[in-house]
Design a protein around this motif. Structure first.
Motif, PDB file in Angstrom:
ATOM      1  N   LYS A   1       0.486  -1.552  -0.347  1.00 56.34           N
ATOM      2  CA  LYS A   1       0.286   0.180   0.117  1.00 56.34           C
ATOM      3  C   LYS A   1       0.606   1.537  -0.121  1.00 56.34           C
ATOM      4  O   LYS A   1       2.256   1.374   0.758  1.00 56.34           O
ATOM      5  N   LEU A   2       0.977   2.081  -0.786  1.00 57.91           N
ATOM      6  CA  LEU A   2       1.160   3.267  -0.784  1.00 57.91           C
ATOM      7  C   LEU A   2       0.515   4.563  -0.284  1.00 57.91           C
ATOM      8  O   LEU A   2      -0.399   4.823   0.254  1.00 57.91           O
TER       9      LEU A   2
ATOM     10  N   LEU B   1      -4.983  -1.655  -6.852  1.00 58.09           N
ATOM     11  CA  LEU B   1      -5.546  -0.481  -6.785  1.00 58.09           C
ATOM     12  C   LEU B   1      -5.526   0.974  -7.149  1.00 58.09           C
ATOM     13  O   LEU B   1      -4.092   0.900  -7.205  1.00 58.09           O
TER      14      LEU B   1
ATOM     15  N   LYS C   1      -4.914   6.556  -3.497  1.00 59.98           N
ATOM     16  CA  LYS C   1      -4.878   4.983  -3.049  1.00 59.98           C
ATOM     17  C   LYS C   1      -4.457   4.255  -3.761  1.00 59.98           C
ATOM     18  O   LYS C   1      -5.095   4.121  -4.339  1.00 59.98           O
ATOM     19  N   MET C   2      -3.528   3.862  -3.527  1.00 59.01           N
ATOM     20  CA  MET C   2      -2.750   3.180  -4.503  1.00 59.01           C
ATOM     21  C   MET C   2      -2.142   2.099  -4.080  1.00 59.01           C
ATOM     22  O   MET C   2      -1.160   1.352  -2.663  1.00 59.01           O
ATOM     23  N   GLU C   3      -2.153   0.533  -4.695  1.00 64.13           N
ATOM     24  CA  GLU C   3      -1.645  -0.513  -3.958  1.00 64.13           C
ATOM     25  C   GLU C   3      -1.075  -1.383  -4.900  1.00 64.13           C
ATOM     26  O   GLU C   3      -1.988  -1.210  -6.454  1.00 64.13           O
TER      27      GLU C   3
ATOM     28  N   ASP D   1       1.203  -4.264  -7.054  1.00 61.07           N
ATOM     29  CA  ASP D   1       1.446  -6.052  -6.065  1.00 61.07           C
ATOM     30  C   ASP D   1       2.677  -7.033  -5.996  1.00 61.07           C
ATOM     31  O   ASP D   1       3.685  -6.453  -6.492  1.00 61.07           O
TER      32      ASP D   1
ATOM     33  N   PRO E   1       2.591 -12.423 -10.729  1.00 59.86           N
ATOM     34  CA  PRO E   1       1.633 -10.750 -10.724  1.00 59.86           C
ATOM     35  C   PRO E   1       0.208 -11.116 -11.288  1.00 59.86           C
ATOM     36  O   PRO E   1      -0.264 -11.450 -12.462  1.00 59.86           O
ATOM     37  N   ILE E   2      -0.567 -10.977 -10.452  1.00 56.79           N
ATOM     38  CA  ILE E   2      -1.803 -10.310 -11.161  1.00 56.79           C
ATOM     39  C   ILE E   2      -2.297 -10.180 -12.353  1.00 56.79           C
ATOM     40  O   ILE E   2      -3.033 -10.546 -13.363  1.00 56.79           O
ATOM     41  N   HIS E   3      -0.854  -8.922 -12.576  1.00 54.49           N
ATOM     42  CA  HIS E   3      -1.485  -8.216 -14.051  1.00 54.49           C
ATOM     43  C   HIS E   3      -1.357  -9.936 -14.779  1.00 54.49           C
ATOM     44  O   HIS E   3      -1.549  -9.794 -16.228  1.00 54.49           O
TER      45      HIS E   3
ATOM     46  N   ARG F   1      -5.604 -15.007  -6.273  1.00 55.71           N
ATOM     47  CA  ARG F   1      -7.413 -14.105  -6.407  1.00 55.71           C
ATOM     48  C   ARG F   1      -7.978 -13.998  -7.769  1.00 55.71           C
ATOM     49  O   ARG F   1      -8.985 -14.462  -7.916  1.00 55.71           O
TER      50      ARG F   1
ATOM     51  N   LEU G   1      -7.239  -0.578   1.770  1.00 56.53           N
ATOM     52  CA  LEU G   1      -7.145   0.786   1.221  1.00 56.53           C
ATOM     53  C   LEU G   1      -7.875   1.069   0.250  1.00 56.53           C
ATOM     54  O   LEU G   1      -8.584   0.091  -0.049  1.00 56.53           O
ATOM     55  N   GLY G   2      -9.169   2.246   0.730  1.00 57.69           N
ATOM     56  CA  GLY G   2      -9.572   2.988  -0.156  1.00 57.69           C
ATOM     57  C   GLY G   2     -10.985   1.869   0.120  1.00 57.69           C
ATOM     58  O   GLY G   2     -10.737   1.763   1.093  1.00 57.69           O
TER      59      GLY G   2
ATOM     60  N   ALA H   1     -12.888   1.392  -3.105  1.00 50.91           N
ATOM     61  CA  ALA H   1     -12.987   0.378  -4.139  1.00 50.91           C
ATOM     62  C   ALA H   1     -13.815  -0.845  -3.619  1.00 50.91           C
ATOM     63  O   ALA H   1     -14.187  -1.276  -3.960  1.00 50.91           O
TER      64      ALA H   1
END
Lengths: 355, 286
Positions: free
Chosen positions: A2-3, A175, A195-197, A199, B101-103, B182, B245-246, B248
């Protein structure tokens, strides 16, 4: 990973997304400009309500608030950095995020016309949602302009969607949330907060990553500092199941620990040392079911822990799976016994408590 | 998912010269799996045990028909390995690799949609059919042939449940680790459909985890389509809540993703639920 806001905004700015003019507060220097809004940098929401944000106009206010905010405790986090940003004349506060949807295995965009701190008060069905691919970004931008009722900003929003998508891919973000996305009185679109997450699994292709990840370390979690039973297991599932079984038996687990697949002697030894920091531990349950991990590596760590750590509490060891026989051979040579199931470990801990 | 997909004979290992690949290729072969070859870039001509190494799947396919590939390639190269297997039209791909990685998974999913392959994993222990195929790292000596279909998101809990069942002399027909990532290649539902349709499966055991909604979707599927008894444990009843976080995530997934909530939902859908792995193993009738 989490940044913090300032780190996330730095990545946004690198992707040509507009962010407020800003500087990082240095307590030994004068502000680069005033007035500013001071924003505590913590990896958790609700900082405004905790007093972690202040608008300051004068040097006196600046100095006063800087030291006040830097000593705050915001839900367990003390801000290490303070971001100072120009004041923005807000016309509207919008909401925009990109995230990975597990179910559709795609990147989706979500937006709401009513952004800001109360965003979750909006009804979930009122959000604009659309799936993004590298082929529909311009269409999505146009849809966003229509949804925000900003037809004159269609090109700007197309660029924004395009740049956000590129930012997400380039940085392996899972995110990317801009809330609020501000429409200024001058008609500009600016990222008010971000907010940026990222990987963690993608770290191997990002040598440039160098962030203050305060919320890190998911593999070792303290559940109860005063707990009496420490746990060491491999695999998140087994580690959680071990904690569940300890608690289910009426004992108090102190920690959750997943030593991971392919754990070796030194990583397990480090885990023992952390467990020794808890004051009330009277039993350590080691529950390993080795697939990729090899039991003999764990056995070596156990033997090393016994010689290197003073006053090690009794160990209740259950090993199974890959290289189990070699492990038993090593342990037997040191007169260390193992139990055959997690259940028998827990029974042994309970019986010992009664005797 | 069809049973014949999992019991097919010609198996290859992608990443056979790595430490994990070599070790587990031998273990698979020793338990009777038909390993015909392995791949490792620029290592053609070598042998692991007696298994020949090729540079690519294309090269192997000149000599063998390939039914199944088991992948041990490191995360940085796993995406290309999976896409290579999809392009080569290998019917079943089992990816053990943890940490993709998820991407990369988003891209892999797109290839799967266009192709004809089934992917199990990644980040999973694979599949074990006791007395038949071992496709991955599940310790075969702890299994016992029988009629339980076991599906799990957690690798180690798969072993734990299997071991517990074997100790109680309850045999297993299929043990499928779908992996904890995920975005998995195969879901609970794909596996439950196999268990329901296969007459050799009499009881179903399902092990879930906190996070995501795949157990909820599985519960709905069981409620509507599964007639065989299902026993489930969702691990993490006492796990600490993650700091979200956040907003969303909360907006997107309004469902409660905790172990307790999932367990309650499964119980409402006629699933026999347990609060610990030991309880799960005990509640299955012998």
């Amino acid at each position: 990973m989490k940044l913090l806001e300032y780190e996330a905004k730095h990545l946004l700015a690198s992707a040509n997304i507009q962010t407020p003019r800003s500087f990082i507060v240095d307590v030994n220097s004068l502000p680069s400009f005033l007035p500013v809004v001071l924003k505590s940098q913590v990896p958790i929401g609700g900082r405004g309500k905790a007093g972690g944000i202040a608008v300051v106009y004068t040097s006196e206010e600046y100095t006063l608030n800087t030291s006040r905010i830097l000593s705050l405790d915001i839900k367990g986090f003390t801000p290490k950095q303070l971001l100072a940003e120009e004041l923005i004349n807000i016309e509207r506060e919008l909401y925009l995020s990109l995230l990975i949807d597990r179910r559709s295995a795609s990147i989706i965009l979500m937006a709401h016309t009513n952004g800001g701190v109360e965003i979750e008060e909006n009804h979930v069905d009122d959000f604009l949602r659309c799936s993004l691919t590298d082929k529909n970004l311009l269409a999505a931008g146009e849809q966003l302009a229509e949804y925000f009722d900003l037809p004159e900003k269609s090109f700007v929003l197309q660029d924004l969607v395009k740049n956000l998508y590129a930012c997400m891919i380039k940085n392996d973000a899972t995110l990317l949330e801009i809330n609020p996305l501000i429409l200024t009185k001058d008609g500009e679109i600016v990222a008010g907060d971000c907010k940026m997450e990222l990987d963690d699994a993608a770290a191997f292709r990002h040598p440039e990553w160098n962030f203050e990840d305060e919320a890190a370390e998911v593999n070792f979690v303290t559940l109860d500092n005063q707990g009496t039973v420490a746990t060491i297991a491999n695999g998140a599932g087994l580690a959680m199941a071990t904690v569940d079984a300890v608690a289910d038996a009426g004992l108090v687990p102190a920690n959750f620990l997943d030593i991971g697949g392919g754990a070796n002697e030194s990583s397990v030894l480090a885990a023992f040392k952390r467990i020794m920091e808890y004051p009330n531990i009277d039993a350590i349950i080691i529950n390993i079911f080795a697939g990729i991990t090899r039991c003999d590596e764990i056995a070596k760590a156990i033997i090393a822990a016994r010689t290197q750590i003073n006053a090690l509490p009794p160990l209740y060891i259950r090993l199974a799976g890959t290289n189990f026989e070699q492990a038993v051979e090593l342990l037997t040579a040191e007169q260390i016994t193992t139990l055959s199931t997690l259940e028998s470990c827990i029974e042994a801990v309970k019986t010992k408590g009664k005797s | 998912m069809k049973s014949s997909l999992l019991t097919a004979q010609n198996v290859i290992i992608q990443g056979i010269t790595g430490a994990h690949g070599a070790f587990h290729a031998q273990a698979m072969k020793n338990s009777g799996t038909g390993i015909v070859a392995g791949t490792s870039p620029n290592k053609a001509g070598q042998f692991i045990d007696t298994i020949p190494v090729y540079n690519s799947i294309k090269d192997i396919q000149k000599d063998f028909t390939v039914d199944i590939s088991v992948i041990f390639v490191p995360p940085a190269f796993a995406k290309s390995a999976i896409i290579e297997a999809i392009s080569a039209k290998i019917p079943l791909i089992v990816c053990i690799t943890e940490g993709i990685p998820i991407h990369d998974m988003l891209q892999i999913k797109q290839h799967l949609e266009k192709g004809s392959s089934t992917l199990i994993g990644p980040n999973c222990p694979g599949v074990l059919i006791p007395g038949n195929n071992k496709l991955g790292i599940i310790p075969a000596h702890l299994s016992l042939p029988g009629s339980v279909g076991l599906v799990s998101r957690s690798g180690t809990l798969t072993y734990e449940a299997m071991d517990g069942l074997t100790r109680r002399n309850i045999g297993q027909r299929y043990i499928v680790g779908i992996g904890g990532d995920r975005i998995p290649g195969t879901s609970f539902i794909d596996t439950l459909a196999l268990f329901e349709s296969d007459p050799t499966v009499e009881q179903i055991v399902m092990i879930g985890e906190i996070g995501g909604t795949s157990e909820i979707e599985a519960a709905d599927y069981i409620h509507q389509h599964v007639t065989k008894p299902v026993y489930a444990y969702v691990t993490g009843h006492h796990a600490p809540e993650g700091v979200q976080l956040g907003h969303a995530g909360a907006i997107l997934g309004s469902a409660d993703e905790s172990a307790v909530a999932k367990t309650q939902y499964l119980a409402q859908c006629n699933v026999h639920t347990a609060n610990s792995i030991t309880q799960l193993v005990k509640m299955i009738p012998a």
